[in-house]
Design an enzyme around this catalytic site. Sequence first.
Site, PDB file in Angstrom:
ATOM      1  N   TYR A 196     -16.761   2.644 -32.928  1.00 60.40           N
ATOM      2  CA  TYR A 196     -16.841   4.105 -33.674  1.00 60.40           C
ATOM      3  C   TYR A 196     -16.586   3.811 -35.221  1.00 60.40           C
ATOM      4  CZ  TYR A 196     -16.256   6.304 -29.049  1.00 60.40           C
ATOM      5  OH  TYR A 196     -16.440   6.923 -27.893  1.00 60.40           O
ATOM      6  N   HIS A 245     -23.295   8.869 -30.073  1.00 64.90           N
ATOM      7  CA  HIS A 245     -23.084  10.175 -30.443  1.00 64.90           C
ATOM      8  C   HIS A 245     -22.206  10.315 -31.688  1.00 64.90           C
ATOM      9  CE1 HIS A 245     -19.327   9.409 -27.944  1.00 64.90           C
ATOM     10  NE2 HIS A 245     -18.732  10.002 -28.833  1.00 64.90           N
ATOM     11  N   MET A 275     -14.946   8.537 -19.485  1.00 65.12           N
ATOM     12  CA  MET A 275     -14.356   9.763 -20.222  1.00 65.12           C
ATOM     13  C   MET A 275     -14.779  10.817 -19.156  1.00 65.12           C
ATOM     14  SD  MET A 275     -15.152   9.645 -24.125  1.00 65.12           S
ATOM     15  CE  MET A 275     -14.092   8.484 -25.183  1.00 65.12           C
ATOM     16  N   HIS A 316     -19.778  15.569 -21.174  1.00 65.75           N
ATOM     17  CA  HIS A 316     -19.603  14.243 -21.558  1.00 65.75           C
ATOM     18  C   HIS A 316     -18.847  13.111 -20.587  1.00 65.75           C
ATOM     19  CE1 HIS A 316     -19.643  10.853 -24.557  1.00 65.75           C
ATOM     20  NE2 HIS A 316     -18.364  10.770 -24.411  1.00 65.75           N
ATOM     21  N   HIS A 351     -19.089   8.519 -19.902  1.00 65.29           N
ATOM     22  CA  HIS A 351     -19.449   7.435 -20.303  1.00 65.29           C
ATOM     23  C   HIS A 351     -20.621   6.886 -19.208  1.00 65.29           C
ATOM     24  CE1 HIS A 351     -16.862   6.567 -23.789  1.00 65.29           C
ATOM     25  NE2 HIS A 351     -17.701   7.242 -24.157  1.00 65.29           N
TER      26      HIS A 351
END
Lengths: 622, 622
Positions: free
Chosen positions: B234, B267, B491, B416, B418
């Site tokens: 990230y 994303h 998630m 959303h 994973h």
Amino acid sequence: MQAHLSHQPCWSSLPSPSVREAASMYGTAVAIFLVILVAALRGSEPPESPFPYHIPLDPEGILELSWNVSYVQEIIHFQLQVQGLRAGVLFGMSDRGEMENADLIMLWTDGDRAYFADAWSDRKGQIHLDSQQDYQLLQAQRTRDGLSLLFKRPFVTCDPKDYVIEDDTVHLVYGILEEPFQSLEAINTSGLHTGLQRVQLLKSEVPTPSMPEDVQTMDIRAPDILIPDNETTYWCYITELPPRFPRHHIIMYEAIVTEGNEALVHHMEVFQCAAESEDFPQFNGPCDSKMKPDRLNYCRHVLAAWALGAKAFYYPKEAGVPFGGPGSSPFLRLEVHYHNPRKIQGRQDSSGIRLHYTATLRRYDAGIMELGLVYTPLMAIPPQETAFVLTGYCTDKCTQMALQDSGIHIFASQLHTHLTGRKVVTVLARDGQERKVVNRDNHYSPHFQEIRMLKKVVTVYPGDVLITSCTYNTENKTLATVGGFGILEEMCVNYVHYYPQTELELCKSAVDDGFLQKYFHTVNRFSSEEVCTCPQASVPQQFSSVPWNSFNRDMLKALYDYAPISMHCNKTSAVRFPGEWNLQPLPKITSTLEEPTPRCPIRQTQSPANPTVPITTEADTE
Amino acid sequence: MQAHLSHQPCWSSLPSPSVREAASMYGTAVAIFLVILVAALRGSEPPESPFPYHIPLDPEGILELSWNVSYVQEIIHFQLQVQGLRAGVLFGMSDRGEMENADLIMLWTDGDRAYFADAWSDRKGQIHLDSQQDYQLLQAQRTRDGLSLLFKRPFVTCDPKDYVIEDDTVHLVYGILEEPFQSLEAINTSGLHTGLQRVQLLKSEVPTPSMPEDVQTMDIRAPDILIPDNETTYWCYITELPPRFPRHHIIMYEAIVTEGNEALVHHMEVFQCAAESEDFPQFNGPCDSKMKPDRLNYCRHVLAAWALGAKAFYYPKEAGVPFGGPGSSPFLRLEVHYHNPRKIQGRQDSSGIRLHYTATLRRYDAGIMELGLVYTPLMAIPPQETAFVLTGYCTDKCTQMALQDSGIHIFASQLHTHLTGRKVVTVLARDGQERKVVNRDNHYSPHFQEIRMLKKVVTVYPGDVLITSCTYNTENKTLATVGGFGILEEMCVNYVHYYPQTELELCKSAVDDGFLQKYFHTVNRFSSEEVCTCPQASVPQQFSSVPWNSFNRDMLKALYDYAPISMHCNKTSAVRFPGEWNLQPLPKITSTLEEPTPRCPIRQTQSPANPTVPITTEADTE
């Protein structure tokens, strides 16, 4: 009174142009129905061959149903005879005999003309025309005292509003229309005189073997006893075969129920005592009486079993149930289960079982084996469940120990639960894979426990596993329902009838007690309330103190799906086969039987608005 | 080469008697198909109005699909354009893009003539003619460089072999036939060049609002960074609005992905920092870096969110996302999630988001709210599960606290998860009853995370409950998959876009930690092996040491369905609303939404052997 067909019938002769004109009155729905009537003019199908099966639908005998089955075409022809027809009748099928969500045929009049349609009722009992007309009317004829309808339907229609006719119990529903209705949509089943009847529509068409000339009968019946005014009584009566009675084969038996006691006699069994003992004491009283001699516990070999709803039972022509002669005890125990919820007093009873037997022994001895769950409170159903499943196992270790290499042939089966049972199935598994269904009833009713001949004999070999699952509905209960003998306790049993007879009489299981105690411990740990799972409490007491939140329900399911079992792999005389039968692992099943995909009739799609829209293909050639 | 249509086309002009003759070659199945072609001659339907939607099906651009949708007729018209057609093509839909159990149209040649049919593939990929022909060919035309097919299909056909087209993700499949086949049954998809493309067929037909004349753009993008060679990064980058930038409304945004990095950028989000702080330090590096200033944790207000597969996002004409001006921080945090499983080194990147904004403020400020599960290992999925469900709650207590009486209007949603996510749904419940689906994708793919405009705006009032459930497939895993930020963790999130904006930015839950510890204790107690659930172990360590037998799986499900939750009912700046949010009871839901019954087209039953058997009605009149 003009509207009542019984006085002024108005069954139209069809077709006539006026039918088409009348259609506009009733809108689109009826128009669709009329198209069907018009289509009917094009051909004519003669009435079918005689109907082998008959039942009255209602207690008054107003409606009588006859039917035959074509297994090749997968179609049933029905003949419905109506006495003293008033304004119409409905007939159909639903999941458990309710009038809501039912698949129906409707015969009704608007006071002028009569109509027939394939229809359905919604969850409020409101009737609607079916978008797909699968019941086909073949004939509507006035009879001397009413009307006779002939119609047919495929077993499976693939219309989501239609009942799928399978070979288990079918709950037929009926209703009588007293007045005309202006349209189908104006009818609600709640306003009608309705009822239900249970039946197996797709019966096994095994021919009934003819009785040999030397057939004799023997009645094993209670000696005019007084039915106790308790809700549940198991009555035990010991009787004896005539002196020096030689070996015979029972080839048929039937129930004899004392007139007037039909609702009290729940089920009956005739057991033979163990051959090892030379003498058995006389006894005539409740099976749980303190006066009952302990030795009667050795009278457990089933000779005949009957339960509410069962008809006479015929053995296959190659087999009979042996009794009499050397090596066989002359002592018999009749056990009658009286169900007396209104605690009626002073009722005398001489119910029992009539054995039909022959001295000309058949090739094989036949036997009965009990599959399913041990009668123990270790197996329990939480309250407020709509479909809780309990499963009993007959393990590979037991069949390996008890069966010969050539196996056994199961030819009949009687499923048994007490009042909360809704489904029962026994599946045979081999090498960890489910192979075939021995018997299945997805619409099982404890009030309709027939012994059913199997459509195909199932052979069980050593090492095979038999898995019996029962589904229960405890929506009306406030406490857990535990396993046991009482009518308010539960059972999960499949009595399978087979040959050649073996020593194995009972092949059943229950969860290991130690693992159930771990469950109660965890219930305690997760519970903020005080839950009594102290070791001094009995298992029914422990279950009755469980707070039935979703976690404790789900965990009980998880436990029964995982915990090791105690096996009852028992010989004739209440004795286990040698070996370790406690803390056995659950059979590992790696592949389960798939539900068969319904074979739908071939159809062309039509859009509702434009029933026949031609389509176009353009293509050019070089 | 004669068989290849591209060289020597042989599309027959139909009908001709020879078609009927040829039919006998291919047996009953093909005969049914030919009847359809013959029927097509009777009428002609002109090509439909222009197709608003287009996608290439394959990476080479051989197949291109266009379509339009009639919501009134519940029909889709498809145009499939094929370049350089060889011996045929297949196109269709399947559950998750597999070629087995697919609903297909087939265009094929036997080397002499060409055929079109509605077909299906079985679980081995073998193709069969559909007993019910629901895809209707309207036109087949040669084009300059290939062929164009026009066909239509209802959303729902009620044929058990057909895919039900809903408004979620549809996995389209295609295949190219290189050689002629003598019959349809001779084709197996495993021998063909095949592929899949994901698309939402039934898009929301909300018109794209026109951009005002004063629209401007601003790019928020990484400053040509080096993508780390880690599987998951990230990246955080802090930037600042121009000095004295006044209040504007973002009315559209779109992703800018550096060419060549399309597969690495998973994303991206743009967050605004908290208005309370006057200054934020510069930062450009991994978000989990020890060098990252703690204050950047206060940059959590979502301005824009994009994920793999999403297109440009337009706000409704009455709303825009505010940024700039007093009371709003000028500091923005760009977060880019790089997914670099091959650990490619030396790749530069300047991806980011382009904001389109206007100084002419719209009536309402719009916001984004996160629903679902907290990113915590407390929520875990056992390995080897095909459909394990985790659920996150936004409770009545939180909406009561955070929403105004007039409620909020949700107009878009981005689901959303994973990599193991397979389904996501958010349902709104009121007074204990499920009322409506906010967004549902039963064919969700983590590789196709669009922001979708809702077909109907959903209004959420104070006291409403929002329940977000995700279904996971962990068949390929050997250890539990725990919740968390990493791409190999999971998630369950629904980013809902709504107006008017409120302070509530996060409304999510997770199971109470104490109850999870009771679960581990019970696992220990039932386990014969040594299971490490010692308190010093981390939750992921505890999960990784659970022996995943059926009991521990079922008990984990039972726990998540029962145990109290910890609520994250959070304001903009990572701060909870005041109140007690731990050990909250799960919302009580007494009635759930029923799956809608499909509306089947009206049909008449026909027996397969006798397609048109007229029925007879006899009736006599008095």
